[in-house]
Design a protein around this motif. Structure first.
Motif, PDB file in Angstrom:
ATOM      1  N   GLU A 273     -12.907  -5.345  -4.479  1.00 27.74           N
ATOM      2  CA  GLU A 273     -12.999  -4.208  -3.564  1.00 27.74           C
ATOM      3  C   GLU A 273     -12.625  -4.623  -2.143  1.00 27.74           C
ATOM      4  O   GLU A 273     -11.903  -3.897  -1.433  1.00 27.74           O
ATOM      5  CB  GLU A 273     -14.422  -3.626  -3.568  1.00 27.74           C
ATOM      6  N   ARG A 274     -13.104  -5.801  -1.740  1.00 25.32           N
ATOM      7  CA  ARG A 274     -12.778  -6.303  -0.397  1.00 25.32           C
ATOM      8  C   ARG A 274     -11.284  -6.561  -0.263  1.00 25.32           C
ATOM      9  O   ARG A 274     -10.670  -6.265   0.773  1.00 25.32           O
ATOM     10  CB  ARG A 274     -13.580  -7.582  -0.128  1.00 25.32           C
ATOM     11  N   LEU A 275     -10.662  -7.113  -1.296  1.00 23.45           N
ATOM     12  CA  LEU A 275      -9.227  -7.382  -1.256  1.00 23.45           C
ATOM     13  C   LEU A 275      -8.433  -6.075  -1.150  1.00 23.45           C
ATOM     14  O   LEU A 275      -7.441  -5.993  -0.414  1.00 23.45           O
ATOM     15  CB  LEU A 275      -8.804  -8.157  -2.499  1.00 23.45           C
ATOM     16  N   ARG A 276      -8.861  -5.058  -1.873  1.00 21.19           N
ATOM     17  CA  ARG A 276      -8.144  -3.778  -1.817  1.00 21.19           C
ATOM     18  C   ARG A 276      -8.300  -3.123  -0.448  1.00 21.19           C
ATOM     19  O   ARG A 276      -7.342  -2.540   0.093  1.00 21.19           O
ATOM     20  CB  ARG A 276      -8.652  -2.851  -2.923  1.00 21.19           C
ATOM     21  N   GLU A 277      -9.495  -3.170   0.121  1.00 22.50           N
ATOM     22  CA  GLU A 277      -9.710  -2.622   1.457  1.00 22.50           C
ATOM     23  C   GLU A 277      -8.832  -3.345   2.480  1.00 22.50           C
ATOM     24  O   GLU A 277      -8.217  -2.719   3.354  1.00 22.50           O
ATOM     25  CB  GLU A 277     -11.178  -2.762   1.848  1.00 22.50           C
ATOM     26  N   ALA A 278      -8.775  -4.670   2.364  1.00 21.09           N
ATOM     27  CA  ALA A 278      -7.963  -5.455   3.289  1.00 21.09           C
ATOM     28  C   ALA A 278      -6.478  -5.125   3.128  1.00 21.09           C
ATOM     29  O   ALA A 278      -5.740  -5.013   4.116  1.00 21.09           O
ATOM     30  CB  ALA A 278      -8.197  -6.948   3.053  1.00 21.09           C
ATOM     31  N   ALA A 279      -6.043  -4.952   1.884  1.00 12.77           N
ATOM     32  CA  ALA A 279      -4.638  -4.632   1.633  1.00 12.77           C
ATOM     33  C   ALA A 279      -4.271  -3.292   2.268  1.00 12.77           C
ATOM     34  O   ALA A 279      -3.199  -3.136   2.879  1.00 12.77           O
ATOM     35  CB  ALA A 279      -4.372  -4.608   0.136  1.00 12.77           C
TER      36      ALA A 279
END
Length: 450
Positions: free
Chosen positions: A427-433
């Protein structure tokens, strides 16, 4: 039964525990030494029951033990790890690596500064005992050489380095010995001779011969240090590919030392991953000539950002194929330490983690590509990410607030690409992307308005 028998019986019941604790510390140190490009032979053991009993009987004759607790406080080498360095000149770097990897409670250096020559305190990663009176049994012989030279550490394994199933080993006190391969060999010979009272005390001539052998060992260590320096010069000047990550590490040490950088446990970082990345791209990129242009671009914050990680960042520069090659290199690195999970360790096809990782990589590469395409930033490929971000801010292409957030994204990227991806949720990776894609679009808009 006396207190010694009680202690030995209890230790015999716990022998498997101490042996496992030693193996765990062994695995951690060997992985860190290998990934940093330090050549060494690492061994471990739990102290044999017979040797423990003999040792306690000897020590009890000088200072009687009153309780089992007294023995526990006196004996710190039930679990031991030995690091035999190929090159004695790397002992300071190895010491700092031990301090960075394990919780160090005590350090002993042999011989102590300004002290007379010492005899080895014990065999095969054994005790930190004070030198015994064995050498004084023959006062007519005076040592001419410095005797035993090594570093001993009493350590515990940090909980952060242990898996859930290994947590119980965190309370074990482990002794780590670091010396050259030659010094370890000499200390074994001397110990096995001087600690056998039933065979009689050594003669003056035998002590003199051991002293002479010690001199040869010290001369050998000097020769090894010169060999190391000669090898560093050869590797730095060679146009042929590095044969392995040890040669790459030697090259980096030579170049960083020439620039006045102080080497430490964190200076080089995961040289094994960097070498694998270079080798996977092509043989031509795994050479001193290919790495050299990036050396002067390194920022001197090696304790926080090791040289290998900085070099990888500069070489990745907005190239998705290189990012993929670096992820593959992390997967291929054979000696990842326990407790450190590489990015590629999560890469099952079509898994949620892998899809999120790919999304983040795509967004990051898109941002870097856009930055590189901005001609006003100069040759972005040879600039650090921090320098590129500062230029964006100074040109008004990002706001100060976005600059701060971008630095946080850079820290997240470093987590992902330099070994701590398990700490980052999909989830954190998707938000950052999503944030990176939005920022890239905003940079495009602002650049187009100028």
């Amino acid at each position: 039964m006396g207190v010694i028998d009680d202690f030995v019986d209890e230790y015999e019941r716990q022998f498997d525990y101490w042996e496992a604790a030693a193996r765990t510390a062994h695995a951690l140190l060997e992985a860190e030494l290998t990934s940093s490009g330090l050549r060494a032979i690492v061994t471990s053991r739990a102290k044999s029951v017979d040797r423990l009993a003999d040792k306690l009987q000897r020590r009890n004759r000088d200072t009687p033990y009153n309780s089992v607790a007294d023995i526990g406080q006196d004996i710190a080498d039930l679990a031991g790890v030995r690091v035999a360095l190929y090159f004695p000149g790397q002992i300071d770097e190895a010491e700092r690596l031990v301090e960075a990897t394990l919780d160090v409670h005590q350090v002993k250096r042999f011989p102590p500064d300004g002290a007379p020559a010492a005899i080895p305190p014990g065999p095969t990663a054994t005790g930190t005992n004070q030198p015994t009176a064995t050498s004084s049994a023959t006062p007519e012989h005076s040592r001419r050489f410095s005797g035993y030279g090594a570093r001993h550490f009493r350590v515990r394994i940090p909980s952060s380095r242990l898996s859930a199933g290994q947590a119980r080993y965190g309370s074990a006190l482990v002794e780590v010995q670091i010396a050259s391969v030659l010094m370890h060999a000499w200390s074994e010979v001397e110990h096995d001779l001087v600690y056998k009272p039933l065979e009689g005390a050594l003669s003056t001539s035998e002590h003199a011969l051991l002293d002479q052998l010690n001199g040869l060992v010290i001369a050998g260590e000097i020769a090894l240090e010169q060999l190391q320096k000669a090898g560093d010069v050869r590797v730095a000047a060679a146009k042929t590919p590095f044969r392995d990550h040890y040669e790459l590490a030697e090259f980096l040490r030579t170049r960083l030392s020439a620039l006045g950088s102080e080497l430490s446990d964190a200076t080089l970082g995961r040289v094994d991953v960097l070498f694998e990345f270079l080798a996977q791209r092509s043989a031509a990129t795994a050479t001193a000539a290919a790495v050299e242009p990036y050396i002067d671009r390194l920022e001197q914050d090696f304790e926080r950002r090791p040289a290998a990680a900085q070099l990888a960042d500069l070489m990745l520069s907005a190239d998705e194929s290189r990012y993929n090659a670096y992820l593959a290199a992390m997967s291929a690195a054979r000696h990842a330490s326990e407790g450190r999970r590489s990015t590629a360790a999560i890469s099952k096809a079509d898994s949620e983690d892998t899809l999120a990782l790919n999304e983040f990589v795509d967004a990051w590469v898109m941002l870097e590509t856009r930055i590189r395409d901005l001609g006003e930033l100069g040759d972005a490929r040879l600039q650090s990410l921090q320098a590129q971000f500062r230029l964006l801010d100074s040109r008004g292409l990002i706001t100060p607030e976005q600059h701060l957030e971008l630095n946080l994204m850079r820290n997240l990227r470093n987590q992902v690409f330099h070994g701590r991806s398990a700490e980052v949720s999909p989830e954190r990776l998707r938000e950052a992307a999503a944030w990176l894609r939005s920022l890239t679009a905003e940079i495009d808009r602002r650049a187009g308005e100028r």
